[in-house]
Enzyme design. Structure first.
Site, PDB file in Angstrom:
ATOM      1  N   LYS A 190       0.886  -1.167   0.000  1.00  0.00           N
ATOM      2  CA  LYS A 190       0.000   0.000   0.000  1.00  0.00           C
ATOM      3  C   LYS A 190       0.917   1.208   0.000  1.00  0.00           C
ATOM      4  O   LYS A 190       0.832   2.102   0.858  1.00  0.00           O
ATOM      5  CB  LYS A 190      -0.927  -0.070   1.237  1.00  0.00           C
ATOM      6  CG  LYS A 190      -2.066   0.926   1.254  1.00  0.00           C
ATOM      7  CD  LYS A 190      -3.153   0.630   0.251  1.00  0.00           C
ATOM      8  CE  LYS A 190      -4.174   1.756   0.234  1.00  0.00           C
ATOM      9  NZ  LYS A 190      -5.095   1.708  -0.908  1.00  0.00           N
ATOM     10  N   ASP A 222      -5.582  -3.095  -2.395  1.00  0.00           N
ATOM     11  CA  ASP A 222      -7.002  -3.012  -2.783  1.00  0.00           C
ATOM     12  C   ASP A 222      -7.206  -3.587  -4.178  1.00  0.00           C
ATOM     13  O   ASP A 222      -8.164  -4.322  -4.433  1.00  0.00           O
ATOM     14  CB  ASP A 222      -7.530  -1.567  -2.676  1.00  0.00           C
ATOM     15  CG  ASP A 222      -6.525  -0.523  -3.153  1.00  0.00           C
ATOM     16  OD1 ASP A 222      -5.339  -0.874  -3.348  1.00  0.00           O
ATOM     17  OD2 ASP A 222      -6.908   0.639  -3.340  1.00  0.00           O
ATOM     18  N   ASP A 246      -2.885 -12.024   5.724  1.00  0.00           N
ATOM     19  CA  ASP A 246      -3.930 -12.653   6.528  1.00  0.00           C
ATOM     20  C   ASP A 246      -5.260 -12.591   5.761  1.00  0.00           C
ATOM     21  O   ASP A 246      -5.970 -13.591   5.588  1.00  0.00           O
ATOM     22  CB  ASP A 246      -4.032 -11.871   7.853  1.00  0.00           C
ATOM     23  CG  ASP A 246      -4.916 -12.539   8.874  1.00  0.00           C
ATOM     24  OD1 ASP A 246      -5.428 -13.641   8.596  1.00  0.00           O
ATOM     25  OD2 ASP A 246      -5.111 -11.952   9.958  1.00  0.00           O
ATOM     26  N   ASP A 250      -7.088 -15.760   3.080  1.00  0.00           N
ATOM     27  CA  ASP A 250      -8.439 -16.292   3.321  1.00  0.00           C
ATOM     28  C   ASP A 250      -9.331 -16.071   2.100  1.00  0.00           C
ATOM     29  O   ASP A 250     -10.122 -16.933   1.739  1.00  0.00           O
ATOM     30  CB  ASP A 250      -9.080 -15.627   4.548  1.00  0.00           C
ATOM     31  CG  ASP A 250      -8.812 -16.427   5.811  1.00  0.00           C
ATOM     32  OD1 ASP A 250      -7.846 -17.222   5.804  1.00  0.00           O
ATOM     33  OD2 ASP A 250      -9.550 -16.264   6.799  1.00  0.00           O
TER      34      ASP A 250
END
Ligand code: NAD
Length: 356
Positions: A190, A222, A246, A250
């Protein structure tokens, strides 16, 4: 080659038994020693990670881990809860690199929440830095704000930080993993907003000079979250920090549709690693012989590849898993009309048979 076998709780014992069966069948002269961990260790020794288990883990080249936890331990003080065993092992062994492949097997393509054509043949690897970032950065806590929008108000804060060596070592892990795959690394950051991730991007770019044969792409987190559901097959290896990893790992795991199929690995700089399925101890189905052992069997394949340098044996296991799926064998979690329902043990036996 010494392996610490830590089955843990719930379905952990059932699924690890199948993975051990598969490893045994490879005839690799592996030394495997079992120990208690998690709730089982708490019941026997009063601690989820007893000294003897930790010693065995430290002495081993790799740890094959099942799962830990059960609702009955939820009232224990936090340091005594089964899940603390994993954190203890990560810390004691310095396991800073978390590998989570997301592979969508052709036969399970309809289990994904995305359209089949987007995920058929998907094979990506997310490498998440596991011991730094905002999850561990100090200082952190609560205080009275002295500035910001509401001076004098109660506030909470954390610290996002990465040192150069931390970024360098995870970048090297990613480039080296990519060399064994399709030679492309996407570094997710980022950098447009965060100093920490501008630094991350600069350091990854510098490390890349040592890997000219690997393509490097930078992507904001993003956009990466969006691309993972728009065009997931455009990725090969994704490397990112602890918090972004993390979340993205997922997200990526759900592309494959089934938690019972997902292996994982956490490695240190000596390539010692902890290998475990991405799911938990599933107390709701424990002892029923219905758990899917494939995530654990595939974790054993990762163990052979990354810690024991047995690429060929790892490929044999992965090919055998594809074969049993092609034969239509399914544990209940991945069962669909027209396939054959099998138990945990039958699935393990079928993989052994398919090793050829
Ligand atoms: P879970 O992953 O154990 O189970 C979620 C759901 O998926 C359940 O319905 C379960 O039956 C199913 N499932 C999971 N693995 C399966 C498999 N191999 N085959 C078929 N179905 C499977 O998550 P949970 O229910 O939220 O947690 C249960 C316990 O596991 C808790 O105590 C939790 O703290 C612990 N946990 C441990 C780990 C770990 O050991 N690394 C990870 C996550 C959760």
């Amino acid at each position: 080659m010494k392996i610490a076998v830590l089955p843990g709780d719930g379905i952990g014992t059932e699924i690890v038994a199948e993975a051990v069966k598969v490893l045994d069948a490879l005839d690799l002269n592996l030394e495997m020693e079992s120990a208690l961990v998690g709730g089982a260790a708490f019941d026997a020794h009063g601690h989820p990670l007893p000294e003897s288990t930790l010693k065995l883990a430290k002495e081993s080249d790799a740890i094959l881990f099942g799962a830990v936890g059960d609702w009955k331990y939820d009232k224990l003080d936090r340091p005594l809860r089964p899940e603390q065993a994993i954190l203890g092992l990560r810390k004691a062994l310095g396991l800073f690199a978390n590998f989570r492949p997301a592979i969508c097997y052709e036969q399970l393509v309809n289990a994904s929440s995305l359209k089949p054509e987007l995920v058929a043949g998907l094979d990506i690897l997310i490498i998440r830095e596991l011991t730094g970032d905002i999850y561990f950065g100090q200082p952190r806590g609560k205080r009275t704000a002295v500035d910001g929008h509401f001076p004098g108000a109660e506030e909470a804060f954390d610290t996002m930080r990465y040192s150069k060596p931390e970024i360098e070592r995870i970048a090297r892990v990613a480039f080296e993993a990519a060399r064994k795959r399709n030679k492309k690394v996407t570094s997710v950051d980022k950098a447009n907003v965060l100093e920490t991730f501008q630094f991350w991007k600069d350091v990854v770019t510098e490390v890349h000079k040592d890997y000219p044969d690997v393509e490097l792409q930078h992507m904001y987190v993003d956009n990466a979250a969006m691309q993972l559901v728009k065009a997931p097959k455009s990725f090969d290896v994704i490397v990112t920090g602890n918090m972004f990893g993390d979340i993205l790992s997922d997200e990526a795991s759900m592309l494959t549709g089934s938690i019972g199929m997902l292996p994982s690995a956490s490695l240190n700089d000596k390539k010692q690693g902890l290998y475990e399925p991405s799911h938990g101890s599933a107390p709701d189905i424990a002892g029923k012989g219905v758990a899917n052992p494939l995530a654990t069997i595939l974790s054993a394949a990762m163990m052979l590849r990354f810690s024991l340098n047995q690429e060929e044996a790892a490929n044999r296991i992965e090919t055998a898993v594809k074969k049993v799926l092609a034969q239509g064998l399914r544990t209940p979690d991945i069962f669909s009309e027209g396939t054959t329902k099998v138990s945990t043990r039958e699935m393990g036996d079928a993989v052994v048979k398919a090793l050829g």
